[in-house]
Design an enzyme around this catalytic site. Structure first.
Site, short mmCIF file in Angstrom:
data_model
loop_
_atom_site.label_atom_id
_atom_site.label_comp_id
_atom_site.label_asym_id
_atom_site.label_seq_id
_atom_site.Cartn_x
_atom_site.Cartn_y
_atom_site.Cartn_z
N ASN A 53 0.83 -1.21 0.00
CA ASN A 53 0.00 0.00 0.00
C ASN A 53 0.86 1.25 0.00
O ASN A 53 1.71 1.37 -0.90
CB ASN A 53 -1.15 -0.05 1.02
N ASP A 54 0.66 2.18 0.91
CA ASP A 54 1.21 3.54 0.78
C ASP A 54 2.71 3.64 0.46
O ASP A 54 3.51 2.89 1.01
CB ASP A 54 1.05 4.31 2.10
N GLN A 101 4.62 0.53 2.29
CA GLN A 101 3.90 -0.41 3.14
C GLN A 101 3.75 -1.72 2.38
O GLN A 101 3.26 -1.73 1.24
CB GLN A 101 2.50 0.14 3.44
N PHE A 144 3.60 1.24 10.41
CA PHE A 144 2.71 1.98 9.52
C PHE A 144 3.47 3.12 8.83
O PHE A 144 4.66 3.33 9.05
CB PHE A 144 1.51 2.53 10.31
N ARG A 199 -1.42 8.73 13.42
CA ARG A 199 -0.43 8.05 12.58
C ARG A 199 0.11 8.88 11.42
O ARG A 199 -0.34 9.97 11.15
CB ARG A 199 -1.03 6.76 12.03
#
Ligand code: FRU
Length: 468
Positions: free
Chosen positions: A27-28, A44, A87, A159
């Site tokens: 992901n990110d 991620q 994260f 976060r």
């Protein structure tokens, strides 16, 4: 994971110039930064499955934003404070007392909270240092804990720190947070040495819509303005807030808002400052709400957008594909003044393929405008992906996504960047961008055009090759 062999995927189906994880979930983008004279990108990822799981930071580097060299994973969830996932966050090159450049990462550690009815973890901010290859977590992590949060803050929604170093050597971080009563906000923290942090104030907020949460903040100068970039949970696109920044009082004064990508799949955008002055953006080319439900039977799930150059024109942010892509163009095909009329789908000699950079310019044929221009790509006899433009409403559509474009009396300029699993469409020289993942058969290579009425089109098409 359904098992398509990784070797077959690598040969026939892996995107050629979009970053994908070696295997499993991505992901990110994280820590998109220049260190030494190379561009580093962390992301991620969860290699065990093609859905989200406790994430680690994968790591690649590049000298041209197109070709990425894989490096060992930088940080993995192996501590009590980050066992639920390392994260998102940022990276920046810092100079320490001994004048040695170090790559500093700041990320969110998530630790399970068995009392949370929604099953969320407690989120704290942690740091790590490295040399561009190996990274070690700081002994005294976390450096910002839930105890430092202002009243009303939910520690389960805290976060994605954006970290930077000021000219005087001190550090700042803005961290996304949520107050269930008030809404979403970015909190500013300060530090003398990057290790000891103090809460400063609410840096930006949005009240009145408590169901929305901002994630993945970025903050950077662009032209004569500053920009806050956030991703709004349950929306696609990344929200850009432009405004002025008073450095003295560390206050951001908002002016305008715009969504960075009006397509179906773009989230968690993050930027870096290139040594030549360009501001470059990349994002996770996926919609978080649909990312896990796709049908595709592939050993990887997730890819980054093509990096884009950002420029401020008036109050509008213009986005263009990084210029480095142009040196990967080959097999040029040009057609000028092609007259399109409503006589079925039109194919053009040499215009097909699945890894392409295509520039198209459409205009009315004479004084009378046309009803609709349509381009279908990644097509075979069964399926295709469709982009349309309707001059009368000034609307463009990519699949089910729709947006208004500037009315130029039926004139439309489009640059379509096509890779095996995606399409990114830059409209009117980057005034709008629409991105979408496509899962149709990777050998579906047809590109066709259709106009309701009559229009004239110029087209330049290039194949993108694997290596320069
Ligand atoms: C956004 C996000 C971030 C978080 C990360 C976890 O997609 O939810 O807010 O840090 O993903 O993987």
């Amino acid at each position: 994971m359904k098992n398509q062999k990784l070797s077959d995927f690598n040969k026939n189906e892996r995107p050629v110039f979009h970053l994908t994880p070696e295997v499993g979930w991505m992901n990110d983008p994280n820590g998109f930064s220049i260190y030494g004279d190379e561009c580093h990108l962390f992301y991620q990822c969860y290699p065990e499955a093609t859905r989200w799981g406790p994430t680690r930071w994968g790591h690649v580097k590049s000298s041209d934003f197109i070709r990425w060299e894989r490096l060992p994973d930088a940080i993995v969830p192996d501590q009590e404070y980050d066992i639920g996932g390392c994260f998102s966050g940022t990276a920046t090159e810092i100079v320490q007392d001994n004048a040695k450049a170090v790559h500093m990462l700041m990320y969110t550690g998530c630790r399970p909270d068995h009392d949370d009815p929604e099953g969320r973890g407690i989120q704290t901010q942690c740091i790590a240092f490295g040399d561009g290859i190996e990274y070690g977590k700081h002994d005294a992590n976390p450096v910002i804990t839930e105890a430092q949060l202002p009243e009303g803050s939910d520690p389960h929604e805290f976060r994605d720190p954006k970290l930077w170093q000021e000219a005087d050597g001190t550090f700042r971080a803005i961290v996304a947070n949520h107050d269930p009563e008030k809404g979403t906000r970015l909190l500013l923290f300060r530090s003398e040495d990057g290790r000891g942090w103090k809460y400063s104030k609410v840096f930006a907020e949005e009240t009145g819509a408590p169901e929305r949460m901002w994630e993945c903040p970025d903050f950077f100068p662009l032209g004569d303005r500053h920009v806050i970039l956030v991703s709004v949970m349950n929306e696609v696109g990344s929200l850009c807030i432009t405004g002025r920044y008073d450095r003295e009082t560390e206050t951001f004064i908002e002016e305008t808002r715009q969504t960075l990508d009006q397509g179906l799949d773009f989230y968690a955008g993050q930027t870096l400052a290139a040594p030549d002055g360009r501001r470059i953006l990349t994002g996770w080319m996926q919609n978080p709400q649909t990312a896990e439900n796709r049908e595709a039977d592939l050993p990887v799930n997730g890819q980054m957008s093509l990096p884009r150059e950002l420029e401020l024109m008036g109050s509008r942010i213009i986005q263009r594909p990084v210029r480095e892509l142009e040196s990967y163009r080959t097999d040029e095909v040009i057609h000028r003044n092609v007259r399109l009329t409503g006589a079925g789908e039109r194919k053009l000699e040499g215009v097909s393929g699945r890894t392409a950079d295509i520039e198209i310019s459409v205009r009315p044929d004479g004084d009378e405008t046309y009803g609709m221009f349509r381009m279908r790509f990644a097509g075979d006899s069964e399926r295709s992906t469709e982009f349309r433009y309707e001059p009368e409403s000034s609307e463009v559509m990519l699949g089910s996504a729709k947006t208004k474009v500037r009315n130029r009396n039926g004139r439309l300029d489009v640059r379509l960047i096509l890779d095996r699993l995606s399409a990114e469409i830059f409209i009117n020289d980057g005034e709008q961008v629409m991105s979408a993942v496509i899962y149709t058969d990777r050998h579906a290579e047809d590109i066709t055009f259709y106009v309701k009425g009559a229009a004239v089109m110029d087209i330049a098409k290039y194949r993108i090759k694997e290596n320069k």
